[in-house]
Design an enzyme around this catalytic site. Structure first.
Site, PDB file in Angstrom:
ATOM      1  CE  LYS A   9      26.504  19.310 -18.689  1.00 27.38           C
ATOM      2  NZ  LYS A   9      25.409  19.958 -18.910  1.00 27.38           N
ATOM      3  CE1 TYR A  49      23.766  19.263 -13.834  1.00 30.02           C
ATOM      4  CE2 TYR A  49      23.747  17.132 -14.659  1.00 30.02           C
ATOM      5  CZ  TYR A  49      24.219  18.539 -14.991  1.00 30.02           C
ATOM      6  OH  TYR A  49      25.043  19.034 -15.602  1.00 30.02           O
ATOM      7  CB  THR A  91      22.622  27.361 -19.042  1.00 32.80           C
ATOM      8  OG1 THR A  91      23.329  27.685 -17.670  1.00 32.80           O
ATOM      9  CG2 THR A  91      22.108  26.024 -18.849  1.00 32.80           C
ATOM     10  NE  ARG A 102      27.529  24.955 -21.041  1.00 31.38           N
ATOM     11  CZ  ARG A 102      27.251  25.145 -19.735  1.00 31.38           C
ATOM     12  NH1 ARG A 102      26.869  26.225 -19.379  1.00 31.38           N
ATOM     13  NH2 ARG A 102      27.117  24.061 -18.913  1.00 31.38           N
ATOM     14  CG  ASN A 112      24.870  22.291 -21.818  1.00 30.06           C
ATOM     15  OD1 ASN A 112      25.047  21.329 -21.429  1.00 30.06           O
ATOM     16  ND2 ASN A 112      24.439  23.387 -20.939  1.00 30.06           N
ATOM     17  CG  HIS A 115      28.868  20.349 -14.402  1.00 30.26           C
ATOM     18  ND1 HIS A 115      27.731  20.870 -13.743  1.00 30.26           N
ATOM     19  CD2 HIS A 115      29.579  20.219 -13.253  1.00 30.26           C
ATOM     20  CE1 HIS A 115      27.826  20.914 -12.571  1.00 30.26           C
ATOM     21  NE2 HIS A 115      28.984  20.449 -12.242  1.00 30.26           N
ATOM     22  CD  GLU A 126      28.843  20.266  -8.671  1.00 30.22           C
ATOM     23  OE1 GLU A 126      27.723  20.669  -8.734  1.00 30.22           O
ATOM     24  OE2 GLU A 126      29.859  20.531  -9.389  1.00 30.22           O
TER      25      GLU A 126
HETATM   26  P1  GTP Z   1      25.869  22.580 -15.631  1.00 27.72           P
HETATM   27  O1  GTP Z   1      27.172  23.379 -15.623  1.00 27.72           O
HETATM   28  O2  GTP Z   1      25.634  21.316 -16.309  1.00 27.72           O
HETATM   29  O3  GTP Z   1      25.206  22.471 -14.160  1.00 27.72           O
HETATM   30  O4  GTP Z   1      24.728  23.621 -16.159  1.00 27.72           O
HETATM   31  P2  GTP Z   1      24.379  25.332 -15.870  1.00 27.72           P
HETATM   32  O5  GTP Z   1      24.775  25.171 -14.375  1.00 27.72           O
HETATM   33  O6  GTP Z   1      24.924  26.139 -16.446  1.00 27.72           O
HETATM   34  O7  GTP Z   1      22.959  25.138 -15.850  1.00 27.72           O
HETATM   35  P3  GTP Z   1      21.763  24.328 -14.606  1.00 27.72           P
HETATM   36  O8  GTP Z   1      22.576  23.818 -13.547  1.00 27.72           O
HETATM   37  O9  GTP Z   1      20.545  25.193 -14.808  1.00 27.72           O
HETATM   38  O10 GTP Z   1      21.356  23.196 -15.489  1.00 27.72           O
HETATM   39  C1  GTP Z   1      21.990  21.783 -15.740  1.00 27.72           C
HETATM   40  C2  GTP Z   1      22.014  21.404 -17.343  1.00 27.72           C
HETATM   41  O11 GTP Z   1      20.585  20.983 -17.500  1.00 27.72           O
HETATM   42  C3  GTP Z   1      22.143  22.185 -18.301  1.00 27.72           C
HETATM   43  O12 GTP Z   1      23.760  22.416 -18.391  1.00 27.72           O
HETATM   44  C4  GTP Z   1      21.534  21.411 -19.509  1.00 27.72           C
HETATM   45  O13 GTP Z   1      22.390  20.659 -20.083  1.00 27.72           O
HETATM   46  C5  GTP Z   1      20.349  21.134 -18.713  1.00 27.72           C
HETATM   47  N1  GTP Z   1      19.341  22.276 -18.899  1.00 27.72           N
HETATM   48  C6  GTP Z   1      19.069  23.395 -18.234  1.00 27.72           C
HETATM   49  N2  GTP Z   1      18.018  24.021 -18.522  1.00 27.72           N
HETATM   50  C7  GTP Z   1      17.579  23.197 -19.763  1.00 27.72           C
HETATM   51  C8  GTP Z   1      16.299  23.105 -20.535  1.00 27.72           C
HETATM   52  O14 GTP Z   1      15.704  24.320 -20.274  1.00 27.72           O
HETATM   53  N3  GTP Z   1      16.010  22.309 -21.325  1.00 27.72           N
HETATM   54  C9  GTP Z   1      16.844  21.361 -21.461  1.00 27.72           C
HETATM   55  N4  GTP Z   1      16.467  20.282 -22.459  1.00 27.72           N
HETATM   56  N5  GTP Z   1      17.980  20.992 -20.779  1.00 27.72           N
HETATM   57  C10 GTP Z   1      18.139  22.123 -19.937  1.00 27.72           C
HETATM   58 MG    MG Z   2      24.439  23.865 -12.867  1.00 29.76          MG
END
Ligand code: GTP
Ligand code: MG
Length: 148
Positions: A9, A49, A91, A102, A112, A115, A126
């Site tokens: 990211k 997303y 996450t 992470r 974080n 992805h 993707e």
């Molecule tokens: P990705 O690999 O980025 O897809 O992350 P993930 O699969 O572990 O989590 P998810 O797909 O649910 O969320 C995508 C991204 O949204 C996360 O990696 C975070 O950057 C962001 N995100 C998720 N939950 C939160 C939250 O509660 N607050 C904020 N600010 N960002 C969030």
């Molecule tokens: Mg995700």
């Protein structure tokens, strides 16, 4: 062989962590089959997303993810999707185990650094979304030393 979409990211790129993250996937034994640095459009990132579009944090997530270049990659190997997710860690960085990307390298969920695809089906979508030009097929000379 299974493939996963891994993306560093904008914060990971800005913080100079591309090499560190690539090193972990290479050292594991996964094979890099596509890689590019790109500054995605808002529309492109919203599509990536799309499953999160009803979340309160969605506008902030899109702003963060379009704030600079990302490093888009496809890694190939046995169990690449599930193992890739384990290597990234939970996450929420506060819940990511030490030893994960992470867990070792970031603090907040909204920064974080990486992805990873969450299923083989998402990975295929993707990869097509980020690499419409296709990936680079090649044979690694390490294969016989990584797989029995
Ligand atoms: P990705 O690999 O980025 O897809 O992350 P993930 O699969 O572990 O989590 P998810 O797909 O649910 O969320 C995508 C991204 O949204 C996360 O990696 C975070 O950057 C962001 N995100 C998720 N939950 C939160 C939250 O509660 N607050 C904020 N600010 N960002 C969030
Ligand atoms: Mg995700």
């Amino acid at each position: 062989m299974e493939r996963t979409y891994i993306m560093i990211k904008p914060d990971g790129v800005q913080r100079g962590l591309i090499g560190e993250i690539v090193k972990r996937f290479e050292s594991k034994g996964f094979k890099l089959v596509a890689m590019k640095l790109t500054k995605p459009s808002k529309e492109h990132m919203e599509e990536h997303y799309v499953d999160l579009k009803e979340k309160k944090f969605f506008p902030g997530l899109i702003e963060y993810m379009t704030s600079g270049p990302v490093c888009a990659m496809v890694w190939e190997g046995k169990g690449a999707v599930a193992t890739g997710r384990k290597m990234l860690g939970a996450t929420m960085p506060s819940e990511s185990d030490p030893g994960t990307i992470r867990g070792d390298l970031c603090i907040e969920v909204g920064r974080n650094i990486c992805h990873g695809s969450d299923s083989v089906d998402s990975a295929n979508k993707e990869i097509a979304h980020w690499f419409p030009e296709g990936i680079c097929e090649w044979e690694s000379c390490s294969k016989a030393w990584i797989y029995e």
